[in-house]
Write an enzyme that holds these catalytic residues in place. Structure first.
Site, PDB file in Angstrom:
ATOM      1  N   ASP A 329     -67.974  84.426  29.552  1.00 44.49           N
ATOM      2  CA  ASP A 329     -69.314  85.084  29.912  1.00 44.49           C
ATOM      3  C   ASP A 329     -70.386  84.674  29.164  1.00 44.49           C
ATOM      4  OD1 ASP A 329     -66.843  86.672  29.195  1.00 44.49           O
ATOM      5  OD2 ASP A 329     -68.375  87.896  28.866  1.00 44.49           O
ATOM      6  N   GLU A 543     -65.161  87.951  16.375  1.00 51.00           N
ATOM      7  CA  GLU A 543     -63.771  87.427  17.715  1.00 51.00           C
ATOM      8  C   GLU A 543     -64.915  85.956  17.763  1.00 51.00           C
ATOM      9  OE1 GLU A 543     -66.659  88.428  21.216  1.00 51.00           O
ATOM     10  OE2 GLU A 543     -68.222  89.017  20.118  1.00 51.00           O
TER      11      GLU A 543
HETATM   12  O1  LIG Z   1     -69.144  93.820  27.802  1.00 50.58           O
HETATM   13  C1  LIG Z   1     -69.227  92.609  28.431  1.00 50.58           C
HETATM   14  C2  LIG Z   1     -67.624  91.386  28.708  1.00 50.58           C
HETATM   15  O2  LIG Z   1     -67.199  91.768  27.749  1.00 50.58           O
HETATM   16  C3  LIG Z   1     -66.026  91.086  28.070  1.00 50.58           C
HETATM   17  O3  LIG Z   1     -66.016  89.233  27.514  1.00 50.58           O
HETATM   18  C4  LIG Z   1     -65.811  88.958  26.110  1.00 50.58           C
HETATM   19  O4  LIG Z   1     -64.837  89.953  25.406  1.00 50.58           O
HETATM   20  C5  LIG Z   1     -64.089  89.765  26.050  1.00 50.58           C
HETATM   21  C6  LIG Z   1     -62.797  90.395  25.092  1.00 50.58           C
HETATM   22  O5  LIG Z   1     -62.621  89.379  23.738  1.00 50.58           O
HETATM   23  C7  LIG Z   1     -63.656  87.706  26.535  1.00 50.58           C
HETATM   24  O6  LIG Z   1     -62.233  88.362  27.219  1.00 50.58           O
HETATM   25  C8  LIG Z   1     -64.436  87.309  27.203  1.00 50.58           C
HETATM   26  O7  LIG Z   1     -64.059  86.268  27.400  1.00 50.58           O
HETATM   27  C9  LIG Z   1     -65.825  87.714  26.433  1.00 50.58           C
HETATM   28  O8  LIG Z   1     -66.433  86.832  27.404  1.00 50.58           O
HETATM   29  C10 LIG Z   1     -65.495  90.872  29.361  1.00 50.58           C
HETATM   30  O9  LIG Z   1     -64.161  90.420  28.770  1.00 50.58           O
HETATM   31  C11 LIG Z   1     -66.047  90.437  30.571  1.00 50.58           C
HETATM   32  O10 LIG Z   1     -65.965  90.580  31.361  1.00 50.58           O
HETATM   33  C12 LIG Z   1     -67.061  92.178  30.095  1.00 50.58           C
HETATM   34  O11 LIG Z   1     -68.182  91.909  31.057  1.00 50.58           O
END
Ligand SMILES: OC[C@H]1O[C@H](O[C@H]2O[C@H](CO)[C@@H](O)[C@H](O)[C@H]2O)[C@H](O)[C@@H](O)[C@@H]1O
Length: 647
Positions: A329, A543
């Site tokens: 995302d 990250e």
């Molecule tokens: O709050 C926005 C989005 O954040 C997350 O996505 C990002 O962080 C996660 C945790 O590290 C990771 O799994 C993901 O690949 C990243 O893009 C969350 O997973 C999203 O659902 C959320 O909308």
């Protein structure tokens, strides 16, 4: 009459009850949010508080536990005027009715953590060994347990309850995340945290038991979507480290349940390019018509800037949630026009139209793992032939994704009836999944060589690591972001296909980025690496990173870059364990590290971090043609090859 008999307070109480009931009823009947909660998932309260932008990050509000039972919170919201409440009233309302985010979590004492884990014996370079030990120690900052006791009677939190200790990514990510956990566990297992790994997997299995799938993360606002389904792969690596067949047998029924969920809800029939029939493949797909609660204003403003048509707005919400389900995302992979103006890129989001390579590559691995687990668990009553499912999927992947001239696998776009031309590490994921595949061996490895040749070329121009795509869109899963899980996938694929030098180069580049970024932000190791002057922090593990520069954190997307960080630590430790005998300490541009000065006490106070060299020029996404058969980027960006022609 009513007032005379029961008084004004009773009238207010009845009115607020009616408002509450109406809110709950309207949200239940009209909206398809991630859950029914009129506080955390949908409805007027959520809309009003988030649109007031009380916090710079929308996730802050939905991570706050209530300080009063929800009915009382809703009544209090109605009392300040509901949707018409002033901003000041909303600030006071949130203050009085909500607690501190994260207050239902406690740090855990990691008694199982081995301070000198065996993976360090595989690391030759003394500085890398010392840094590996430092990263190993960071697990204690990322493991949590839940403690709801500080919450008042009847109060609620958006956290999904978990029985055991669990690992979080870090920063704003205060809960367990599904696909992050796989990469994190690759490190934790090498740190000796085997019991903890089993408990974490048990927590995820329990989510499957209760919800039927593993949610994106352990929050109610994530209950309408999952993430890349890597739970069976977690069990696989746990088994490889422990030989614990009993646990495989315990996990198997729930892993099968999860597999059935993906087959029931995320499958699509698609006609083969040669018209010779149809195949079934999986895609990400979320059924919602609401903004994501944790990114409410982003989704709402995107949808309302893009269109005034409520049906199209609802479709944007669903495609945004679907993008979040993919874990990418956001990326140009999910949009109609990757060369669109950056601030309009997501107007064309159409994630549900994309059949992604990596999801099917993952499910292939899952099916292979399940077939093995059936044997390990000695489960003679098993009726599903997972090996056959995997074989069928692999054939379908070759039919729909495979571009023979380049050896790469490209996403298939349903509404265009053709393959995408966007190169990303996803295009090489099958080389991890298929391993020494018969069909890739049959040509003496020529196809795999072709596939990895752009990786080598692009990496040669990317000192900070291999970027997510070559489109510089401002989105975090595009250029120039370097994501640890994607470096891992490329390393695994290169290893599987005999590209050992390239795998080692990827490993060295990744290690350089992690160590230099940490050092640039104040990291030091007693007696080995002196802290950079003018740094106040004590070293961040990010990250994501930036491909244009060694030691620069990544950016873009809808939240600030986070530090912690679960999957970076995990992939870093796996990388040291796998390649540690060939890796050396990096030179961090603009710092004494690499010049010899940083390793002694000879660093002078005049040394600063400010002199990092200029990044290699950033390619303009709009200058990247997407016309088959080959796409070249702007002169300064690494060249990329694309699918030759649509099937
Ligand atoms: O709050 C926005 C989005 O954040 C997350 O996505 C990002 O962080 C996660 C945790 O590290 C990771 O799994 C993901 O690949 C990243 O893009 C969350 O997973 C999203 O659902 C959320 O909308």
């Amino acid at each position: 009459m009513f007032i005379e008999r029961y008084g004004v307070r009773s009238l207010v109480a009845v009115a607020t009850k009616l408002v509450t009931v109406a809110t709950v009823f309207s949200t239940l009947v009209l909206a398809k949010g991630p859950c029914d909660s009129p506080i955390y998932c949908q409805g007027d309260l959520l809309h009003t508080v988030q649109m007031a932008k009380l916090y710079s990050d929308d996730k802050t509000f939905v991570d706050k536990p209530t300080l009063k039972p929800p009915a009382q919170v809703l009544a209090n919201f109605a009392q300040i005027g509901g949707v018409n409440a002033s901003r000041d009233a909303l600030v006071k309302f949130v203050d009085e009715n909500f607690g501190q985010e994260g207050s239902e979590l406690k740090l855990v004492d990691l008694t199982e953590l081995d301070a000198n884990p065996p993976f360090l014996n595989n690391v030759t370079d003394p500085m890398l060994k010392a840094f590996g030990q430092t990263v190993n120690g960071y697990w204690s900052t990322l493991v949590r347990e839940q403690d709801f006791s500080p919450l008042c009677d009847g109060c609620i939190s958006s956290m999904l309850s978990l029985k055991y200790h669990f690992v979080i990514p870090g920063g704003r990510f205060r809960e367990i995340y599904y696909w992050d956990t796989y990469f994190t566990l690759e490190g934790m297992l090498r740190s000796g945290l085997k019991d903890l790994t089993r408990s974490i997997i048990r927590d995820l299995l329990a989510l499957v038991d209760f919800h039927g799938f593993v949610p994106n993360g352990a929050r109610v606002y994530y209950l309408n979507r999952s993430q890349p389904p890597m739970l069976a792969l977690m069990v696989k690596i746990y088994y490889e480290h422990t030989g614990d067949a009993a646990f495989v047998a315990e996990a198997l029924p729930l892993l099968e349940k999860e597999h059935a969920y993906w087959q029931a809800n995320h499958l699509v029939n698609v006609t083969k390019p040669d018209g010779s029939g149809t195949v079934q493949l999986n895609r990400y797909i979320v059924d919602t018509d609401q903004p994501r609660p944790e990114a409410y204003t982003k989704d709402y403003e995107l949808a309302h800037n893009a269109t005034t048509d409520p049906a199209v707005q609802a479709a944007i919400y669903a495609d945004m949630a679907t993008g979040a389900e993919s874990g990418w995302d956001y990326t140009t992979r999910w949009v109609k026009n990757p060369s669109a103006q950056v601030d309009r890129l997501l107007y064309g989001i159409r994630t549900r139209q994309v059949i992604p390579v990596e999801l099917n590559a993952i499910l292939y691995q899952v099916e292979q793992a399940l077939a093995n687990f059936v044997v390990i668990a000695n489960n003679s009553s098993q009726s599903t032939d997972y090996r056959e499912l995997a074989q069928t999927r692999r054939n379908a992947m070759y039919s729909m994704f495979y571009d023979q001239p380049s050896g790469l696998f490209y996403d298939y776009i349903l509404d265009e009836r053709q393959r995408s031309t966007i190169l990303s590490p996803a295009a090489l994921w099958p080389y991890w999944s298929f391993g020494a595949d018969e069909s890739s061996k049959s040509d003496g490895g020529a196809r795999a060589n072709a596939a990895f040749s752009p990786v080598s070329r692009i990496l040669g121009k990317s000192p900070g690591g291999f970027p997510a795509t070559l489109y510089n869109s401002g989105q975090q899963w595009d250029y120039p972001s370097v994501w640890p899980p994607l470096q891992y996938v490329l390393m695994q694929g290169a290893l599987n296909t005999g590209h050992i030098d390239l795998a080692t180069q990827l490993a060295q580049t990744f290690v350089n980025s992690v160590l230099c970024a940490w050092y640039n932000t104040g990291g030091s190791i007693l007696g080995i690496l002196e802290k950079l002057p003018n740094t106040t922090d004590s070293g961040h593990i990010f990250e994501k990173f930036d491909s244009t520069q060694i030691g620069k954190e990544g950016g873009g997307g809808e939240y600030n870059v986070q530090a912690g960080f679960g999957w970076t630590n995990g992939v870093f430790i796996w990388t040291l364990d796998t390649f540690g005998k060939s890796l050396v300490a990096p030179s961090c541009p603009g710092t004494p590290l690499g010049t010899g000065a940083a390793t002694s006490s000879a660093i002078t106070a005049s040394t600063t971090t400010s002199s990092t060299p200029a990044a290699s020029a950033t390619p303009d996404s709009n200058s990247i043609s997407s016309t088959p058969p080959s796409v070249s980027s702007s002169s300064s960006a690494p060249a990329m090859t694309t699918s030759s022609s649509a099937p």
